[in-house]
Structures are given as structure tokens and as C-alpha cells.
Design a protein around this motif. Structure first.
Motif, PDB file in Angstrom:
ATOM      1  N   MET A  42       0.887  -1.296  -0.056  1.00 35.93           N
ATOM      2  CA  MET A  42       0.057   0.153   0.027  1.00 35.93           C
ATOM      3  C   MET A  42       0.927   1.371   0.101  1.00 35.93           C
ATOM      4  SD  MET A  42      -3.630  -0.617   1.584  1.00 35.93           S
ATOM      5  CE  MET A  42      -3.763   0.832   2.543  1.00 35.93           C
ATOM      6  N   GLN A  43       1.963   1.189   0.633  1.00 33.65           N
ATOM      7  CA  GLN A  43       2.869   2.335   0.617  1.00 33.65           C
ATOM      8  C   GLN A  43       3.312   2.513  -0.521  1.00 33.65           C
ATOM      9  OE1 GLN A  43       5.857   2.159   3.666  1.00 33.65           O
ATOM     10  NE2 GLN A  43       4.399   2.189   5.163  1.00 33.65           N
ATOM     11  N   VAL A  44       3.816   1.611  -1.497  1.00 38.94           N
ATOM     12  CA  VAL A  44       4.128   1.965  -2.922  1.00 38.94           C
ATOM     13  C   VAL A  44       2.967   2.508  -3.654  1.00 38.94           C
ATOM     14  CG1 VAL A  44       5.045   1.034  -5.032  1.00 38.94           C
ATOM     15  CG2 VAL A  44       5.769   0.165  -2.727  1.00 38.94           C
ATOM     16  N   ALA A  45       2.060   1.923  -3.773  1.00 37.04           N
ATOM     17  CA  ALA A  45       0.765   2.500  -4.250  1.00 37.04           C
ATOM     18  C   ALA A  45       0.545   4.184  -3.962  1.00 37.04           C
ATOM     19  CB  ALA A  45      -0.327   1.812  -4.033  1.00 37.04           C
ATOM     20  N   TYR A  46       0.738   4.279  -2.592  1.00 33.86           N
ATOM     21  CA  TYR A  46       0.457   5.729  -2.022  1.00 33.86           C
ATOM     22  C   TYR A  46       1.510   6.458  -2.759  1.00 33.86           C
ATOM     23  CZ  TYR A  46       0.406   9.734   0.639  1.00 33.86           C
ATOM     24  OH  TYR A  46       0.676  11.194   1.254  1.00 33.86           O
ATOM     25  N   TRP A  47       2.688   6.147  -2.752  1.00 27.14           N
ATOM     26  CA  TRP A  47       3.720   7.122  -3.282  1.00 27.14           C
ATOM     27  C   TRP A  47       3.789   7.401  -4.726  1.00 27.14           C
ATOM     28  CZ3 TRP A  47       5.941  10.592  -0.198  1.00 27.14           C
ATOM     29  CH2 TRP A  47       6.300  10.040   0.979  1.00 27.14           C
ATOM     30  N   ILE A  48       3.235   6.323  -5.296  1.00 24.13           N
ATOM     31  CA  ILE A  48       2.959   6.560  -6.727  1.00 24.13           C
ATOM     32  C   ILE A  48       1.924   7.809  -7.086  1.00 24.13           C
ATOM     33  CG2 ILE A  48       2.176   5.451  -9.017  1.00 24.13           C
ATOM     34  CD1 ILE A  48       3.735   3.010  -7.816  1.00 24.13           C
ATOM     35  N   VAL A  49       0.654   7.524  -6.327  1.00 22.93           N
ATOM     36  CA  VAL A  49      -0.360   8.337  -6.663  1.00 22.93           C
ATOM     37  C   VAL A  49      -0.037   9.903  -6.133  1.00 22.93           C
ATOM     38  CG1 VAL A  49      -2.792   8.730  -6.151  1.00 22.93           C
ATOM     39  CG2 VAL A  49      -1.941   6.273  -6.730  1.00 22.93           C
ATOM     40  N   ALA A  50       0.390   9.735  -4.632  1.00 16.66           N
ATOM     41  CA  ALA A  50       0.678  10.924  -4.083  1.00 16.66           C
ATOM     42  C   ALA A  50       1.819  11.826  -4.798  1.00 16.66           C
ATOM     43  CB  ALA A  50       1.017  10.800  -2.741  1.00 16.66           C
ATOM     44  N   ALA A  51       2.728  11.114  -5.541  1.00 13.69           N
ATOM     45  CA  ALA A  51       3.615  11.848  -6.245  1.00 13.69           C
ATOM     46  C   ALA A  51       3.071  12.391  -7.396  1.00 13.69           C
ATOM     47  CB  ALA A  51       4.851  10.809  -6.526  1.00 13.69           C
ATOM     48  N   LEU A  52       2.354  11.764  -8.093  1.00 14.08           N
ATOM     49  CA  LEU A  52       1.649  12.464  -9.541  1.00 14.08           C
ATOM     50  C   LEU A  52       0.745  13.536  -8.989  1.00 14.08           C
ATOM     51  CD1 LEU A  52       0.916   8.830 -11.313  1.00 14.08           C
ATOM     52  CD2 LEU A  52       2.299  10.899 -11.703  1.00 14.08           C
ATOM     53  N   LEU A  53      -0.046  13.466  -7.969  1.00 17.33           N
ATOM     54  CA  LEU A  53      -0.848  14.675  -7.529  1.00 17.33           C
ATOM     55  C   LEU A  53       0.100  15.963  -7.156  1.00 17.33           C
ATOM     56  CD1 LEU A  53      -3.778  12.939  -5.581  1.00 17.33           C
ATOM     57  CD2 LEU A  53      -4.006  13.969  -7.457  1.00 17.33           C
ATOM     58  N   ALA A  54       0.922  15.310  -6.196  1.00 17.40           N
ATOM     59  CA  ALA A  54       1.908  16.603  -5.875  1.00 17.40           C
ATOM     60  C   ALA A  54       2.403  17.300  -6.881  1.00 17.40           C
ATOM     61  CB  ALA A  54       2.874  15.958  -4.814  1.00 17.40           C
ATOM     62  N   LEU A  55       2.932  16.755  -8.133  1.00 17.93           N
ATOM     63  CA  LEU A  55       3.613  16.969  -9.084  1.00 17.93           C
ATOM     64  C   LEU A  55       2.227  18.147  -9.892  1.00 17.93           C
ATOM     65  CD1 LEU A  55       5.781  14.512 -10.640  1.00 17.93           C
ATOM     66  CD2 LEU A  55       6.705  16.545  -9.639  1.00 17.93           C
ATOM     67  N   LEU A  60      -8.512  10.576  -7.705  1.00 15.63           N
ATOM     68  CA  LEU A  60      -7.188  10.337  -7.299  1.00 15.63           C
ATOM     69  C   LEU A  60      -6.869  10.877  -5.949  1.00 15.63           C
ATOM     70  CD1 LEU A  60      -4.916  10.941 -10.639  1.00 15.63           C
ATOM     71  CD2 LEU A  60      -5.386   8.892  -9.549  1.00 15.63           C
ATOM     72  N   ALA A  61      -7.430  11.777  -5.667  1.00 13.86           N
ATOM     73  CA  ALA A  61      -7.408  12.586  -4.348  1.00 13.86           C
ATOM     74  C   ALA A  61      -8.012  11.444  -3.148  1.00 13.86           C
ATOM     75  CB  ALA A  61      -7.822  13.880  -4.051  1.00 13.86           C
ATOM     76  N   ALA A  62      -9.136  11.194  -3.690  1.00 13.39           N
ATOM     77  CA  ALA A  62      -9.963  10.153  -2.690  1.00 13.39           C
ATOM     78  C   ALA A  62      -9.232   8.836  -2.320  1.00 13.39           C
ATOM     79  CB  ALA A  62     -11.157   9.799  -3.111  1.00 13.39           C
ATOM     80  N   VAL A  63      -8.601   8.286  -3.267  1.00 13.59           N
ATOM     81  CA  VAL A  63      -7.731   7.372  -3.327  1.00 13.59           C
ATOM     82  C   VAL A  63      -6.577   7.454  -2.466  1.00 13.59           C
ATOM     83  CG1 VAL A  63      -6.167   5.553  -4.725  1.00 13.59           C
ATOM     84  CG2 VAL A  63      -8.514   6.071  -5.473  1.00 13.59           C
ATOM     85  N   THR A  64      -5.816   8.471  -2.804  1.00 12.98           N
ATOM     86  CA  THR A  64      -4.841   8.878  -1.888  1.00 12.98           C
ATOM     87  C   THR A  64      -5.048   9.209  -0.390  1.00 12.98           C
ATOM     88  OG1 THR A  64      -3.662  10.117  -3.846  1.00 12.98           O
ATOM     89  CG2 THR A  64      -2.987  10.675  -1.766  1.00 12.98           C
ATOM     90  N   ALA A  65      -6.479   9.644  -0.171  1.00  8.44           N
ATOM     91  CA  ALA A  65      -6.741   9.834   1.349  1.00  8.44           C
ATOM     92  C   ALA A  65      -6.753   8.234   2.000  1.00  8.44           C
ATOM     93  CB  ALA A  65      -8.074  10.564   1.411  1.00  8.44           C
ATOM     94  N   TRP A  66      -7.504   7.429   1.074  1.00  6.11           N
ATOM     95  CA  TRP A  66      -7.625   6.145   1.521  1.00  6.11           C
ATOM     96  C   TRP A  66      -6.270   5.463   1.651  1.00  6.11           C
ATOM     97  CZ3 TRP A  66      -6.870   1.476  -1.352  1.00  6.11           C
ATOM     98  CH2 TRP A  66      -7.277   0.172  -0.666  1.00  6.11           C
ATOM     99  N   LEU A  67      -5.383   5.721   0.740  1.00  8.19           N
ATOM    100  CA  LEU A  67      -4.038   4.810   0.916  1.00  8.19           C
ATOM    101  C   LEU A  67      -3.262   5.632   1.921  1.00  8.19           C
ATOM    102  CD1 LEU A  67      -3.114   4.518  -2.991  1.00  8.19           C
ATOM    103  CD2 LEU A  67      -3.715   2.583  -1.231  1.00  8.19           C
ATOM    104  N   ALA A  68      -3.435   6.943   2.335  1.00  8.06           N
ATOM    105  CA  ALA A  68      -2.523   7.414   3.460  1.00  8.06           C
ATOM    106  C   ALA A  68      -3.121   7.172   4.696  1.00  8.06           C
ATOM    107  CB  ALA A  68      -2.726   8.974   3.313  1.00  8.06           C
ATOM    108  N   THR A  69      -3.991   6.422   4.695  1.00  7.31           N
ATOM    109  CA  THR A  69      -4.374   5.817   6.196  1.00  7.31           C
ATOM    110  C   THR A  69      -3.576   4.626   6.663  1.00  7.31           C
ATOM    111  OG1 THR A  69      -5.979   4.106   5.470  1.00  7.31           O
ATOM    112  CG2 THR A  69      -6.917   6.274   5.945  1.00  7.31           C
ATOM    113  N   VAL A  70      -2.529   4.076   5.728  1.00  7.38           N
ATOM    114  CA  VAL A  70      -1.501   3.087   5.952  1.00  7.38           C
ATOM    115  C   VAL A  70      -0.812   3.655   7.140  1.00  7.38           C
ATOM    116  CG1 VAL A  70       0.104   3.798   4.585  1.00  7.38           C
ATOM    117  CG2 VAL A  70       0.059   1.408   5.237  1.00  7.38           C
ATOM    118  N   TRP A  71      -0.401   4.885   7.614  1.00  6.97           N
ATOM    119  CA  TRP A  71       0.377   5.574   8.650  1.00  6.97           C
ATOM    120  C   TRP A  71      -0.434   5.773   9.770  1.00  6.97           C
ATOM    121  CZ3 TRP A  71       1.460   6.984   3.284  1.00  6.97           C
ATOM    122  CH2 TRP A  71       2.799   6.640   3.041  1.00  6.97           C
ATOM    123  N   LEU A  72      -1.717   5.647  10.014  1.00  8.99           N
ATOM    124  CA  LEU A  72      -2.413   6.137  10.910  1.00  8.99           C
ATOM    125  C   LEU A  72      -2.481   4.875  11.969  1.00  8.99           C
ATOM    126  CD1 LEU A  72      -5.367   8.031   9.472  1.00  8.99           C
ATOM    127  CD2 LEU A  72      -3.342   8.861  10.256  1.00  8.99           C
TER     128      LEU A  72
END
Length: 121
Positions: free
Chosen positions: A1-14, A109-121
Motif C-alpha cells: 500500500m505504501q508503494v501505491a500511495y507514493w506513486i499516486v501522491a507523487a503524481l498528484l503533488a507534481l 485520485l485524491a480520494a484514493v490517496t486519502a484512503w491509501l494514506a491511512t496506512v500511516w495512521l
């Protein structure tokens, strides 16, 4: 899940650093060809949206990267999703339903990123 988060989050951040940076740094005349809606919205509001987009992009990357306040990544993703809800509302109010595709993709993508980010909670 962390790899998926970083891929989607990096694309959104850019994307948001670019789009938000343009809104912050450019004037109405330079933005008009890409964003015709800037004629109907006060420029201070456009600049504020740009600042929020840049801060959201930083919020997607910095907290998980540093391990400090990682819940902010979820908040940033939700905030960016809300920015797209506002973008959808603006385009639909202007009768521009055909140009909402990017807003929908970014919202998902933002909704998916929010869900993926819960891995750190």
C-alpha cells in the motif's frame, strides 16, 4: 500500500505544485488561455486556491516522508478532493460540463490517496 500511495501522491503533488504555482505566480492575462474561469473569480481568490494547492501537494509528501504528523497526509488529500469539488461546481455553473473530466480524475485520485494514506495512521 505504501508503494501505491507514493506513486499516486507523487503524481498528484507534481500536478498541484505546477497548477498551484501557476495560479500564485502568474497574472490573470497569463492564466486566461488555460483557465477561462479566472475572469469570473477575483484574483485574490485564484491566488488563494493556488496557495492551497501547493500546500496540499506539500502535505501529501512531507508528513509521510518525515514521519511527523502523518495524519496531515490524509487531511491534505481530503482538502485537494474538496478543491476539485469546487472546481466541478464552478465548471458546471458555467455550463462547461465537457471540461470536467480532469476534475473528476483528480477528485478520484485524491480520494484514493486519502484512503491509501491511512496506512500511516
Amino acid at each position: 500500500m505504501q508503494v501505491a500511495y507514493w506513486i499516486v501522491a507523487a503524481l498528484l503533488a507534481l500536478f498541484y505544485v505546477y497548477a498551484g504555482g501557476k495560479k500564485v505566480l502568474q497574472g490573470q492575462e497569463e492564466l486566461r488561455p488555460m483557465m477561462a474561469w479566472v475572469d469570473q473569480v477575483p484574483m485574490p481568490f485564484v491566488k488563494a486556491i493556488g496557495v492551497l494547492e501547493v500546500l496540499g501537494a506539500l502535505g501529501l509528501v512531507l508528513p509521510p516522508l518525515t514521519g511527523i504528523a502523518v495524519a496531515l497526509a490524509v487531511a491534505a488529500a481530503v482538502g485537494l478532493a474538496l478543491v476539485q469539488v469546487g472546481g466541478l461546481a464552478l465548471h458546471l455553473s458555467r455550463g462547461e460540463a465537457r471540461v470536467t473530466g480532469l476534475n473528476v480524475v483528480l477528485l478520484v485520485l485524491a480520494a484514493v490517496t486519502a484512503w491509501l494514506a491511512t496506512v500511516w495512521l
